[in-house]
Design a protein around this motif. Sequence first.
Motif, PDB file in Angstrom:
ATOM      1  N   ASN A   1      12.504  74.750 -10.384  1.00  0.00           N
ATOM      2  CA  ASN A   1      13.801  74.274 -10.857  1.00  0.00           C
ATOM      3  C   ASN A   1      14.665  74.020  -9.623  1.00  0.00           C
ATOM      4  O   ASN A   1      14.190  74.136  -8.490  1.00  0.00           O
ATOM      5  CB  ASN A   1      14.441  75.304 -11.797  1.00  0.00           C
ATOM      6  CG  ASN A   1      15.319  74.657 -12.851  1.00  0.00           C
ATOM      7  OD1 ASN A   1      16.153  73.794 -12.541  1.00  0.00           O
ATOM      8  ND2 ASN A   1      15.144  75.056 -14.100  1.00  0.00           N
ATOM      9  N   ASN A   2      15.935  73.683  -9.827  1.00  0.00           N
ATOM     10  CA  ASN A   2      16.809  73.497  -8.668  1.00  0.00           C
ATOM     11  C   ASN A   2      17.147  74.845  -8.036  1.00  0.00           C
ATOM     12  O   ASN A   2      17.023  75.900  -8.667  1.00  0.00           O
ATOM     13  CB  ASN A   2      18.079  72.735  -9.062  1.00  0.00           C
ATOM     14  CG  ASN A   2      18.925  73.497 -10.066  1.00  0.00           C
ATOM     15  OD1 ASN A   2      19.551  74.506  -9.748  1.00  0.00           O
ATOM     16  ND2 ASN A   2      18.950  73.019 -11.304  1.00  0.00           N
TER      17      ASN A   2
ATOM     18  N   LYS B   1      12.213  72.319  -6.085  1.00  0.00           N
ATOM     19  CA  LYS B   1      11.202  71.321  -6.423  1.00  0.00           C
ATOM     20  C   LYS B   1      10.252  71.016  -5.274  1.00  0.00           C
ATOM     21  O   LYS B   1       9.027  70.995  -5.452  1.00  0.00           O
ATOM     22  CB  LYS B   1      11.887  70.045  -6.907  1.00  0.00           C
ATOM     23  CG  LYS B   1      12.650  70.208  -8.218  1.00  0.00           C
ATOM     24  CD  LYS B   1      13.352  68.918  -8.615  1.00  0.00           C
ATOM     25  CE  LYS B   1      14.148  69.091  -9.903  1.00  0.00           C
ATOM     26  NZ  LYS B   1      14.856  67.847 -10.282  1.00  0.00           N
ATOM     27  N   THR B   2      10.791  70.776  -4.084  1.00  0.00           N
ATOM     28  CA  THR B   2       9.925  70.388  -2.972  1.00  0.00           C
ATOM     29  C   THR B   2       8.963  71.504  -2.602  1.00  0.00           C
ATOM     30  O   THR B   2       7.749  71.298  -2.500  1.00  0.00           O
ATOM     31  CB  THR B   2      10.767  70.006  -1.737  1.00  0.00           C
ATOM     32  OG1 THR B   2      11.649  68.932  -2.087  1.00  0.00           O
ATOM     33  CG2 THR B   2       9.879  69.561  -0.594  1.00  0.00           C
TER      34      THR B   2
ATOM     35  N   SER C   1      22.678  66.040  -8.387  1.00  0.00           N
ATOM     36  CA  SER C   1      21.807  67.107  -7.898  1.00  0.00           C
ATOM     37  C   SER C   1      22.264  67.496  -6.492  1.00  0.00           C
ATOM     38  O   SER C   1      22.867  66.704  -5.766  1.00  0.00           O
ATOM     39  CB  SER C   1      20.350  66.655  -7.869  1.00  0.00           C
ATOM     40  OG  SER C   1      20.148  65.717  -6.837  1.00  0.00           O
TER      41      SER C   1
ATOM     42  N   ASP D   1      17.420  60.558  -5.681  1.00  0.00           N
ATOM     43  CA  ASP D   1      17.331  61.660  -6.632  1.00  0.00           C
ATOM     44  C   ASP D   1      18.467  61.536  -7.639  1.00  0.00           C
ATOM     45  O   ASP D   1      19.471  60.878  -7.404  1.00  0.00           O
ATOM     46  CB  ASP D   1      17.425  62.993  -5.876  1.00  0.00           C
ATOM     47  CG  ASP D   1      16.895  64.157  -6.680  1.00  0.00           C
ATOM     48  OD1 ASP D   1      16.499  63.937  -7.839  1.00  0.00           O
ATOM     49  OD2 ASP D   1      16.883  65.278  -6.159  1.00  0.00           O
ATOM     50  N   GLU D   2      18.295  62.214  -8.778  1.00  0.00           N
ATOM     51  CA  GLU D   2      19.236  62.085  -9.886  1.00  0.00           C
ATOM     52  C   GLU D   2      20.672  62.387  -9.466  1.00  0.00           C
ATOM     53  O   GLU D   2      20.929  63.182  -8.589  1.00  0.00           O
ATOM     54  CB  GLU D   2      18.834  63.010 -11.030  1.00  0.00           C
ATOM     55  CG  GLU D   2      18.822  64.478 -10.659  1.00  0.00           C
ATOM     56  CD  GLU D   2      18.346  65.350 -11.789  1.00  0.00           C
ATOM     57  OE1 GLU D   2      18.505  64.948 -12.939  1.00  0.00           O
ATOM     58  OE2 GLU D   2      17.815  66.419 -11.511  1.00  0.00           O
TER      59      GLU D   2
ATOM     60  N   ASN E   1      14.725  61.320 -11.527  1.00  0.00           N
ATOM     61  CA  ASN E   1      14.870  62.774 -11.455  1.00  0.00           C
ATOM     62  C   ASN E   1      13.658  63.520 -10.919  1.00  0.00           C
ATOM     63  O   ASN E   1      13.643  64.744 -10.921  1.00  0.00           O
ATOM     64  CB  ASN E   1      15.278  63.350 -12.814  1.00  0.00           C
ATOM     65  CG  ASN E   1      14.174  63.225 -13.846  1.00  0.00           C
ATOM     66  OD1 ASN E   1      13.173  62.570 -13.604  1.00  0.00           O
ATOM     67  ND2 ASN E   1      14.362  63.857 -14.987  1.00  0.00           N
ATOM     68  N   THR E   2      12.632  62.808 -10.441  1.00  0.00           N
ATOM     69  CA  THR E   2      11.508  63.479  -9.787  1.00  0.00           C
ATOM     70  C   THR E   2      11.106  62.701  -8.544  1.00  0.00           C
ATOM     71  O   THR E   2      11.228  61.472  -8.498  1.00  0.00           O
ATOM     72  CB  THR E   2      10.278  63.606 -10.706  1.00  0.00           C
ATOM     73  OG1 THR E   2       9.718  62.307 -10.933  1.00  0.00           O
ATOM     74  CG2 THR E   2      10.645  64.257 -12.036  1.00  0.00           C
ATOM     75  N   MET E   3      10.605  63.429  -7.548  1.00  0.00           N
ATOM     76  CA  MET E   3      10.149  62.761  -6.338  1.00  0.00           C
ATOM     77  C   MET E   3       8.902  61.925  -6.594  1.00  0.00           C
ATOM     78  O   MET E   3       8.675  60.911  -5.948  1.00  0.00           O
ATOM     79  CB  MET E   3       9.900  63.798  -5.241  1.00  0.00           C
ATOM     80  CG  MET E   3      11.191  64.247  -4.587  1.00  0.00           C
ATOM     81  SD  MET E   3      10.952  65.449  -3.268  1.00  0.00           S
ATOM     82  CE  MET E   3      10.736  66.942  -4.237  1.00  0.00           C
ATOM     83  N   GLY E   4       8.094  62.369  -7.565  1.00  0.00           N
ATOM     84  CA  GLY E   4       6.924  61.582  -7.929  1.00  0.00           C
ATOM     85  C   GLY E   4       7.317  60.204  -8.422  1.00  0.00           C
ATOM     86  O   GLY E   4       6.704  59.192  -8.054  1.00  0.00           O
TER      87      GLY E   4
ATOM     88  N   ASN F   1       6.405  72.149  -5.601  1.00  0.00           N
ATOM     89  CA  ASN F   1       5.412  71.105  -5.856  1.00  0.00           C
ATOM     90  C   ASN F   1       4.477  70.866  -4.682  1.00  0.00           C
ATOM     91  O   ASN F   1       3.310  70.488  -4.883  1.00  0.00           O
ATOM     92  CB  ASN F   1       6.112  69.795  -6.219  1.00  0.00           C
ATOM     93  CG  ASN F   1       6.696  69.815  -7.617  1.00  0.00           C
ATOM     94  OD1 ASN F   1       6.085  70.308  -8.545  1.00  0.00           O
ATOM     95  ND2 ASN F   1       7.901  69.283  -7.769  1.00  0.00           N
TER      96      ASN F   1
END
Length: 291
Positions: free
Chosen positions: A128-129, A100-101, A198, A194-195, A222-225, A104
Amino acid sequence: MKITLKQLTIFKAIHSNGQISKAAQMLHMSVPAVSMALKELESSLGTRLFERSSNGLTINDNGEVILPYANEMLSKGTQLEQMFAERNAVGGTIKVGSSKTAGNYILSRKIPQFKKLHPLVDIKLVINNSLTIEKMVSEKELDLGFVDAKPGLNNLQYEQWIKDKICLVTSCDNPIINENITAEVLSEQLWILDETMSVSRLRNTQLLKSARINIQHELSMNTMGAIKRAIGTGIGVSVLPYLAVKEEIKRGEIVELQLANWDFQRKYWSTYRNEEPLTALLEEFIRFCNQ
């Protein structure tokens, strides 16, 4: 028996979407054409590949057997296209996966820049992870992966890509920024993390424990945003990669909290299958991403 790459492409699309109509939409084909191609493939193999129900199609044991072969044959077809495209110009298709990091905040910017330099190249990015990306590269669904954990599968080659620091952050409106930051003060804050379950969450929790921060109140997103927007309200703190917050820090919206002895980094890796030589196109893309 005659099996075509088109049939395998349709088989993969049905597997991904679970419905013939959705597969047809994704492939820009008619529903009857997709349905006919599936029937022809099943007829050639002498077996059904999906179980039908009112909810759609679910891959069965026979389909699971065929799936890795379909991935490999489609991957070889893509490589063949790339081989001949590269004879004349830098062109072809790259299927890239990323955690993700990295996806994004790095590749989402790198890919348009690469496309501008090489307009004949088509790039698909899957975010994805790290474990999922690693598995997809291993099973030939992706050509290349960028992950935040060193791959552990035997058929994957990996190279260290970049490093990033892990930050304790909050909003510029949070009164805590005027206090002396200690583990005790942070332990009393509302933590937005974070979720649950994870890999990122587990690693960050370990770092907080090692810093003697005992979380008493928390929220999971579940998202950094979402996490950044939540702490932007002036309530709560979080632990995030610097890559994810550096723009907000520069704008003064988010503040990095300074805690004694907090100095943690995270490594990111590029990964690809070790049994296949990298194409010239993939080598060029990796070089570009390393700049």
